[in-house]
Design a protein around this motif. Structure first.
Motif, PDB file in Angstrom:
ATOM      1  N   ALA A 138     -27.973  26.588 -31.967  1.00  0.00           N
ATOM      2  CA  ALA A 138     -26.572  26.953 -32.260  1.00  0.00           C
ATOM      3  C   ALA A 138     -25.639  25.752 -32.183  1.00  0.00           C
ATOM      4  CB  ALA A 138     -26.095  28.036 -31.282  1.00  0.00           C
ATOM      5  N   ILE A 139     -26.112  24.616 -31.635  1.00  0.00           N
ATOM      6  CA  ILE A 139     -25.188  23.515 -31.341  1.00  0.00           C
ATOM      7  C   ILE A 139     -24.634  22.863 -32.606  1.00  0.00           C
ATOM      8  CG2 ILE A 139     -24.948  21.257 -30.241  1.00  0.00           C
ATOM      9  CD1 ILE A 139     -26.953  22.186 -28.135  1.00  0.00           C
ATOM     10  N   VAL A 168     -21.619  21.840 -23.243  1.00  0.00           N
ATOM     11  CA  VAL A 168     -21.778  21.567 -24.675  1.00  0.00           C
ATOM     12  C   VAL A 168     -20.486  21.947 -25.410  1.00  0.00           C
ATOM     13  CG1 VAL A 168     -23.095  22.148 -26.751  1.00  0.00           C
ATOM     14  CG2 VAL A 168     -24.257  21.947 -24.546  1.00  0.00           C
ATOM     15  N   LEU A 169     -19.937  23.122 -25.066  1.00  0.00           N
ATOM     16  CA  LEU A 169     -18.689  23.563 -25.713  1.00  0.00           C
ATOM     17  C   LEU A 169     -17.547  22.606 -25.371  1.00  0.00           C
ATOM     18  CD1 LEU A 169     -19.035  27.410 -25.109  1.00  0.00           C
ATOM     19  CD2 LEU A 169     -19.174  26.248 -27.309  1.00  0.00           C
ATOM     20  N   ASP A 170     -17.504  22.172 -24.095  1.00  0.00           N
ATOM     21  CA  ASP A 170     -16.478  21.181 -23.700  1.00  0.00           C
ATOM     22  C   ASP A 170     -16.593  19.944 -24.584  1.00  0.00           C
ATOM     23  OD1 ASP A 170     -15.595  22.771 -21.561  1.00  0.00           O
ATOM     24  OD2 ASP A 170     -16.961  21.825 -20.130  1.00  0.00           O
ATOM     25  N   GLU A 171     -17.818  19.472 -24.711  1.00  0.00           N
ATOM     26  CA  GLU A 171     -18.086  18.231 -25.439  1.00  0.00           C
ATOM     27  C   GLU A 171     -17.712  18.351 -26.923  1.00  0.00           C
ATOM     28  OE1 GLU A 171     -19.543  14.336 -25.213  1.00  0.00           O
ATOM     29  OE2 GLU A 171     -19.381  15.772 -23.582  1.00  0.00           O
ATOM     30  N   LEU A 172     -17.921  19.549 -27.480  1.00  0.00           N
ATOM     31  CA  LEU A 172     -17.645  19.738 -28.913  1.00  0.00           C
ATOM     32  C   LEU A 172     -16.153  19.880 -29.212  1.00  0.00           C
ATOM     33  CD1 LEU A 172     -20.502  22.220 -29.964  1.00  0.00           C
ATOM     34  CD2 LEU A 172     -20.350  19.771 -30.424  1.00  0.00           C
ATOM     35  N   GLY A 173     -15.333  19.981 -28.149  1.00  0.00           N
ATOM     36  CA  GLY A 173     -13.887  20.037 -28.382  1.00  0.00           C
ATOM     37  C   GLY A 173     -13.294  21.431 -28.281  1.00  0.00           C
ATOM     38  N   PHE A 174     -14.077  22.377 -27.759  1.00  0.00           N
ATOM     39  CA  PHE A 174     -13.500  23.687 -27.465  1.00  0.00           C
ATOM     40  C   PHE A 174     -12.841  23.588 -26.087  1.00  0.00           C
ATOM     41  CE2 PHE A 174     -17.080  24.531 -30.279  1.00  0.00           C
ATOM     42  CZ  PHE A 174     -16.520  25.390 -31.207  1.00  0.00           C
ATOM     43  N   GLU A 175     -11.725  24.275 -25.897  1.00  0.00           N
ATOM     44  CA  GLU A 175     -11.086  24.305 -24.574  1.00  0.00           C
ATOM     45  C   GLU A 175     -11.629  25.549 -23.855  1.00  0.00           C
ATOM     46  OE1 GLU A 175      -6.598  24.613 -22.675  1.00  0.00           O
ATOM     47  OE2 GLU A 175      -6.802  23.917 -24.730  1.00  0.00           O
TER      48      GLU A 175
END
Ligand SMILES: [Fe+2]
Length: 332
Positions: A150-151, A182-189
């Motif tokens: 999913a990444i 992973v979500l943090d890293e992808l730019g999701f808050e």
């Protein structure tokens, strides 16, 4: 020394700086619950997962039946037919400064459920004008399994989302704690029992983002609602994967509750009547009408997004996959 020789030199290990956990001390407790597969932790206490196992078996049987009657192809076509739905919400107590504020709401993406799904979702959100985007959980297809497939689709989706004031996200019952960084890293808050604010002049949206409460409830979720409840000149928005904390959010004075989880039944009887909703609070705390669409509960407006993806079987009937553009309007 030649460039080739330089490249062959061993790379010194990078010093590992101790990193403060991004979401406090939540991770260890969450992972302990993830290991305990036979029980769910809910606002009403521990619940066995055996009903979910039964529902999953029923879904598998249903999928086999669809194949037998030649409907399997149509079921997949329906499941990939993601549309953008626009909805205005009349909200008492919304500050005038936020009248017209547009929220792009996505839920239950299960992005690695089918190779064509990410493109279908990205096409539905491409170019949509929004102040804020919110994602209410269930990013991966497997229920607590490998999220690696999913990444890359999540990274593509994040690049396609261009709201003016960021992309907030909460976790769903399918999502592992290990997905959080992973979500943090992808730019999701990402909000895990945490709050956020969007300010206009002297007014604010007070936003509480909870960890999933269908399977991973802890008192920290309830405490988060209390800690970030609206006061003074702010209007409260609760982001929760499922509708299962709606009564508590209404008690705490939130004006809007955004969630998903139910898939609107995913496979419904004609007219959109869901067979399975995966909602099970006791004591009348969760009316069945909260399974999809816009609803009211004790003075609070709620939206249950019926989701863009699918879980279990690649099928949707009478529950078309959606992304929502919600326009907040000051009522009265
Ligand atoms: Fe889901």
């Amino acid at each position: 020394m030649t460039q080739e020789a330089l490249l062959r030199l061993p790379v010194p290990p990078r010093p590992i700086a101790p990193r403060a956990p991004a979401h406090g001390s939540w991770e260890a407790a969450r992972q302990a619950m993830e290991r305990r597969r036979e029980l769910r932790s809910t606002p009403d206490g521990l619940r066995p997962c055996r009903f979910e196992a039964l529902e999953n078996a029923a879904e598998r049987l249903f999928a086999r039946g669809l194949g037998l009657v030649g409907l399997a192809e149509r079921a997949v076509r329906n499941a990939l037919d993601v549309r953008l739905v626009e909805q205005e919400l009349a909200l008492p107590g919304l500050p005038a400064a936020f009248d017209g504020y547009a929220i792009l709401h996505l839920s239950d993406l299960h992005l690695d459920g089918h190779p064509a799904l990410p493109a279908a979702v990205i096409e539905a959100v491409r170019g949509v004008d929004a102040d804020l985007a919110v994602l209410t959980g269930d990013y991966q297809f497997t229920d607590g399994g490998d999220f690696a497939p999913a990444i890359e689709p999540l990274a593509r989706l994040r690049r396609a989302l261009q709201p003016r004031e960021g992309v907030l996200a909460v976790l769903g019952n399918h999502d592992l704690a290990a997905l959080a960084p992973v979500l943090d890293e992808l730019g999701f808050e990402l909000l895990v029992n945490e709050g956020a604010e969007r300010v206009r002049g002297r007014h604010a949206l007070a936003i509480a983002g909870l960890d999933d409460v269908h399977r991973f409830y802890t008192p920290a979720a309830r405490a988060c609602l209390r800690a970030h409840r609206p006061a003074g000149r702010s209007f409260g928005i609760a982001l929760v994967h499922s509708p299962e904390m709606a009564a508590e959010a209404a008690e705490d004075g939130y004006g809007l509750y955004l969630c998903g989880h139910t898939h609107g039944g995913q496979v419904c009887l004609p007219g959109g009547v869901p067979l399975i909703t995966h909602m099970d609070r006791r004591g009348g705390r969760l009316p069945r009408r909260l399974a999809g669409g816009v609803w009211q509960l004790a003075g609070m407006t709620g939206v249950t997004n019926i989701g863009a993806g699918f879980s279990g079987i690649p099928a949707r009937f009478a529950a078309r996959p959606q992304v929502l553009r919600l326009v907040l309007r000051r009522a009265g």
